[in-house]
Design a protein around this motif. Structure first.
Motif, short mmCIF file in Angstrom:
data_model
loop_
_atom_site.label_atom_id
_atom_site.label_comp_id
_atom_site.label_asym_id
_atom_site.label_seq_id
_atom_site.Cartn_x
_atom_site.Cartn_y
_atom_site.Cartn_z
N CYS A 1 -39.14 -58.37 -37.46
CA CYS A 1 -40.49 -58.02 -36.95
C CYS A 1 -41.60 -58.15 -38.09
N GLY A 2 -43.01 -58.00 -37.43
CA GLY A 2 -44.13 -58.04 -38.21
C GLY A 2 -45.07 -58.42 -37.40
N GLN A 3 -46.43 -58.31 -38.01
CA GLN A 3 -47.61 -58.70 -37.47
C GLN A 3 -47.60 -60.11 -37.05
N LEU A 4 -48.28 -60.74 -35.95
CA LEU A 4 -48.27 -61.99 -35.67
C LEU A 4 -49.54 -62.63 -36.42
N VAL A 5 -49.10 -64.00 -36.80
CA VAL A 5 -50.12 -64.96 -37.39
C VAL A 5 -51.14 -65.34 -36.47
N CYS A 6 -52.54 -65.52 -36.82
CA CYS A 6 -53.57 -65.48 -35.97
C CYS A 6 -53.49 -66.55 -34.98
N GLU A 7 -52.99 -67.90 -35.40
CA GLU A 7 -52.89 -68.97 -34.51
C GLU A 7 -51.72 -68.90 -33.69
N THR A 8 -51.06 -67.81 -33.99
CA THR A 8 -49.46 -68.10 -32.89
C THR A 8 -49.74 -67.13 -31.97
N LYS A 9 -49.49 -67.76 -30.74
CA LYS A 9 -49.40 -66.82 -29.44
C LYS A 9 -47.98 -66.53 -29.12
N VAL A 10 -47.92 -65.20 -28.73
CA VAL A 10 -46.39 -64.79 -28.56
C VAL A 10 -46.64 -64.27 -27.09
N ALA A 11 -45.52 -64.22 -26.21
CA ALA A 11 -45.44 -63.86 -25.00
C ALA A 11 -43.83 -63.36 -25.05
N ILE A 12 -43.79 -61.99 -24.38
CA ILE A 12 -42.70 -61.51 -24.05
C ILE A 12 -42.30 -62.08 -22.43
N VAL A 13 -41.15 -62.46 -22.29
CA VAL A 13 -40.89 -63.13 -20.72
C VAL A 13 -39.71 -62.73 -20.33
N HIS A 14 -39.61 -62.06 -18.90
CA HIS A 14 -38.48 -61.85 -18.18
C HIS A 14 -37.72 -63.24 -18.13
N PRO A 15 -36.58 -63.71 -18.80
CA PRO A 15 -35.92 -65.06 -19.04
C PRO A 15 -35.23 -65.41 -17.41
N ASP A 16 -35.43 -64.54 -16.67
CA ASP A 16 -34.84 -65.04 -15.38
C ASP A 16 -35.97 -65.19 -14.23
N THR A 17 -37.02 -64.40 -14.33
CA THR A 17 -37.99 -64.44 -13.48
C THR A 17 -39.17 -65.22 -13.91
N LEU A 18 -39.44 -65.33 -15.49
CA LEU A 18 -40.29 -66.17 -16.09
C LEU A 18 -41.68 -65.56 -15.83
N THR A 19 -41.63 -64.18 -15.73
CA THR A 19 -42.97 -63.56 -15.57
C THR A 19 -42.89 -62.63 -16.87
N ARG A 20 -44.27 -62.26 -17.02
CA ARG A 20 -44.41 -61.56 -18.43
C ARG A 20 -43.91 -60.02 -18.25
N CYS A 21 -43.27 -59.83 -19.43
CA CYS A 21 -42.93 -58.45 -19.73
C CYS A 21 -44.09 -57.33 -19.92
N ALA A 22 -43.96 -56.22 -19.50
CA ALA A 22 -44.89 -54.87 -20.09
C ALA A 22 -44.69 -54.78 -21.36
N GLU A 23 -45.81 -54.13 -22.29
CA GLU A 23 -45.52 -53.74 -23.81
C GLU A 23 -44.42 -52.86 -23.76
N ASP A 24 -43.78 -52.98 -24.86
CA ASP A 24 -42.59 -52.13 -25.35
C ASP A 24 -41.36 -52.63 -24.35
N GLU A 25 -41.35 -53.74 -23.55
CA GLU A 25 -40.47 -54.11 -22.69
C GLU A 25 -39.66 -55.23 -23.19
N VAL A 26 -38.35 -55.07 -23.33
CA VAL A 26 -37.53 -56.16 -24.05
C VAL A 26 -37.40 -57.49 -23.16
N GLY A 27 -37.75 -58.66 -23.66
CA GLY A 27 -37.56 -59.98 -23.01
C GLY A 27 -37.30 -61.02 -23.78
N GLU A 28 -37.51 -62.31 -23.29
CA GLU A 28 -37.31 -63.47 -24.37
C GLU A 28 -38.42 -63.75 -25.05
#
Length: 212
Positions: free
Chosen positions: A1-28
């Motif tokens: 775990c850790g802080q994100l690097v400024c140029e790195t964009k991270v999304a947490i996504v439902h692996p089945d529906t491919l929609t974005r997860c809410a904050e604190d929600e586990v996804g891919e």
């Protein structure tokens, strides 16, 4: 775990529906970064699937699908495990490391960090199997009671029934060079009946017979 690097964009996504997860929600964990590789050599279909992912509900992308599970909280990324190791039984997700922790921390005869939880298909359903190493020197053990205690602990903590349990001799569980449990290799050894056992229990007598 850790802080994100400024140029790195991270999304947490439902692996089945491919929609974005809410904050604190586990996804891919999906990642986009200028220094990211462009794909696999001469494997266009695999490249598109892994390196060309787009979030379905927003159209954002392309992202690299890492295959890791995690969540974002207050700008920090927390990693939970691997998507391929996720246990899905009757529509409910279970993280193997949580089940392994439950088993290893309720009795000192179990060797910490040397257990594997995974699912197998038996009688047409996905069912939970746990393989746990014993400490080298444990003296006389009531293995029948230990097996029952494991089933009870998992049922109480995770609301899931265990289909099979193997108490294994020390040195049985395979790990990677970096110290991670090789759950898929352990699963295959279970199916082949090649685990060096102390005791075995299962709802299905045919699985127990493999180790006799």
């Amino acid at each position: 775990c850790g802080q994100l690097v400024c140029e790195t964009k991270v999304a947490i996504v439902h692996p089945d529906t491919l929609t974005r997860c809410a904050e604190d929600e586990v996804g891919e964990i999906w990642v986009s970064d200028p220094s990211m590789a462009q794909g696999y050599w001469q494997r266009p279909e695999a490249t598109e699937e892994t390196f060309g992912a787009y979030i379905k509900d927003t159209g954002e992308g392309p992202f690299l699908r890492t295959g890791d599970l995690g969540f974002l909280k207050d700008g920090e990324l927390f990693i939970n495990g691997r998507l391929k190791d996720l246990i899905i039984i009757r529509g409910t997700n279970h993280y193997p490391q949580d089940i392994e922790w439950t088993v290893q921390h309720f009795n000192s005869v179990f060797r910490p960090d040397y257990g594997a939880a995974f699912s197998i298909t038996d009688e047409g359903e996905e069912k939970l199997v746990v393989v746990q190493e014993m400490e080298r020197r444990t003296g006389d053990l009531d293995t029948e009671k230990l097996l029952g205690d494991i089933r009870q602990e998992i049922a109480e903590e995770h609301e899931i029934q265990t289909h099979a349990i193997v108490l294994a001799k020390s040195g049985t569980i395979l790990k990677t060079a970096s110290g991670k449990i090789q759950r898929r290799a352990c699963r295959q050894n279970f199916l082949d009946g090649t685990i060096n056992t102390v005791a075995v229990w299962s709802e299905n007598p045919e699985l127990v017979a493999k180790f006799e």
